[in-house]
Design a protein around this motif. Structure first.
Motif, PDB file in Angstrom:
ATOM      1  N   SER A   1      -9.924  12.884  -5.728  1.00  9.47           N
ATOM      2  CA  SER A   1      -9.873  11.660  -6.535  1.00  9.47           C
ATOM      3  C   SER A   1      -8.800  10.688  -6.063  1.00  9.47           C
ATOM      4  O   SER A   1      -8.788   9.534  -6.482  1.00  9.47           O
ATOM      5  CB  SER A   1      -9.610  12.010  -7.998  1.00  9.47           C
ATOM      6  N   ARG A   2      -7.891  11.144  -5.217  1.00  7.64           N
ATOM      7  CA  ARG A   2      -6.749  10.313  -4.808  1.00  7.64           C
ATOM      8  C   ARG A   2      -7.170   8.945  -4.257  1.00  7.64           C
ATOM      9  O   ARG A   2      -6.594   7.929  -4.655  1.00  7.64           O
ATOM     10  CB  ARG A   2      -5.881  11.061  -3.796  1.00  7.64           C
ATOM     11  N   PRO A   3      -8.150   8.836  -3.352  1.00  8.74           N
ATOM     12  CA  PRO A   3      -8.523   7.498  -2.854  1.00  8.74           C
ATOM     13  C   PRO A   3      -8.972   6.556  -3.973  1.00  8.74           C
ATOM     14  O   PRO A   3      -8.622   5.374  -3.971  1.00  8.74           O
ATOM     15  CB  PRO A   3      -9.664   7.773  -1.868  1.00  8.74           C
ATOM     16  N   GLY A   4      -9.734   7.055  -4.926  1.00  6.90           N
ATOM     17  CA  GLY A   4     -10.181   6.225  -6.047  1.00  6.90           C
ATOM     18  C   GLY A   4      -9.018   5.814  -6.937  1.00  6.90           C
ATOM     19  O   GLY A   4      -8.967   4.679  -7.412  1.00  6.90           O
TER      20      GLY A   4
ATOM     21  N   LEU B   1      -5.935   5.466  -5.970  1.00  6.94           N
ATOM     22  CA  LEU B   1      -5.184   4.448  -5.211  1.00  6.94           C
ATOM     23  C   LEU B   1      -5.879   3.092  -5.279  1.00  6.94           C
ATOM     24  O   LEU B   1      -5.217   2.056  -5.430  1.00  6.94           O
ATOM     25  CB  LEU B   1      -5.005   4.888  -3.758  1.00  6.94           C
ATOM     26  N   ARG B   2      -7.218   3.065  -5.178  1.00  3.54           N
ATOM     27  CA  ARG B   2      -7.957   1.796  -5.286  1.00  3.54           C
ATOM     28  C   ARG B   2      -7.757   1.173  -6.663  1.00  3.54           C
ATOM     29  O   ARG B   2      -7.562  -0.034  -6.791  1.00  3.54           O
ATOM     30  CB  ARG B   2      -9.447   2.009  -5.009  1.00  3.54           C
ATOM     31  N   TYR B   3      -7.814   2.014  -7.706  1.00  2.00           N
ATOM     32  CA  TYR B   3      -7.611   1.499  -9.062  1.00  2.00           C
ATOM     33  C   TYR B   3      -6.215   0.913  -9.214  1.00  2.00           C
ATOM     34  O   TYR B   3      -6.055  -0.184  -9.765  1.00  2.00           O
ATOM     35  CB  TYR B   3      -7.823   2.595 -10.110  1.00  2.00           C
TER      36      TYR B   3
ATOM     37  N   GLU C   1       1.060   4.189  -2.893  1.00  3.51           N
ATOM     38  CA  GLU C   1       0.864   5.601  -2.588  1.00  3.51           C
ATOM     39  C   GLU C   1       2.045   6.438  -3.062  1.00  3.51           C
ATOM     40  O   GLU C   1       1.864   7.498  -3.667  1.00  3.51           O
ATOM     41  CB  GLU C   1       0.648   5.810  -1.090  1.00  3.51           C
TER      42      GLU C   1
ATOM     43  N   GLY D   1       0.811  -1.205   0.000  1.00  7.41           N
ATOM     44  CA  GLY D   1       0.000   0.000   0.000  1.00  7.41           C
ATOM     45  C   GLY D   1       0.850   1.264   0.000  1.00  7.41           C
ATOM     46  O   GLY D   1       0.562   2.225  -0.710  1.00  7.41           O
TER      47      GLY D   1
ATOM     48  N   ALA E   1      -4.287  -0.285  -6.930  1.00 11.92           N
ATOM     49  CA  ALA E   1      -4.213  -1.519  -6.154  1.00 11.92           C
ATOM     50  C   ALA E   1      -4.844  -2.666  -6.936  1.00 11.92           C
ATOM     51  O   ALA E   1      -4.304  -3.780  -6.980  1.00 11.92           O
ATOM     52  CB  ALA E   1      -4.886  -1.347  -4.798  1.00 11.92           C
ATOM     53  N   LEU E   2      -5.980  -2.398  -7.572  1.00 10.22           N
ATOM     54  CA  LEU E   2      -6.654  -3.408  -8.385  1.00 10.22           C
ATOM     55  C   LEU E   2      -5.771  -3.819  -9.564  1.00 10.22           C
ATOM     56  O   LEU E   2      -5.578  -5.006  -9.834  1.00 10.22           O
ATOM     57  CB  LEU E   2      -7.990  -2.861  -8.885  1.00 10.22           C
TER      58      LEU E   2
END
Length: 66
Positions: free
Chosen positions: A24-27, A29-31, A7, A3, A33-34
């Motif tokens: 938009s940063r959390p989204g 980061l999720r993308y 980041e 993680g 990670a995926l």
């Protein structure tokens, strides 16, 4: 990637491109990670020379197409 590595990468890439991620940063980061998980799955598949495509791309001049 961990993680923290994700980041660090996302923040460095955004800075290099002059992007302000803001809310938009959390989204993002999720993308990433995926996508990293998908890459891990693909990299886990062993390939042998026979897995290479036999197709070859041979470019032609626009006027040469028949």
């Amino acid at each position: 990637m961990t993680g923290q590595e994700l980041e660090t990468y996302v923040d460095a890439a955004a800075a290099a491109l002059g992007l302000e991620l803001g809310e938009s940063r959390p989204g993002v980061l999720r993308y990433f990670a995926l996508a990293s998980g998908f890459a891990d799955l693909v990299q886990a598949v062993p390939l042998v020379p026979q897995d290479e495509s036999s197709m070859a791309f041979i470019p032609v001049e626009p006027g040469d197409a028949a």
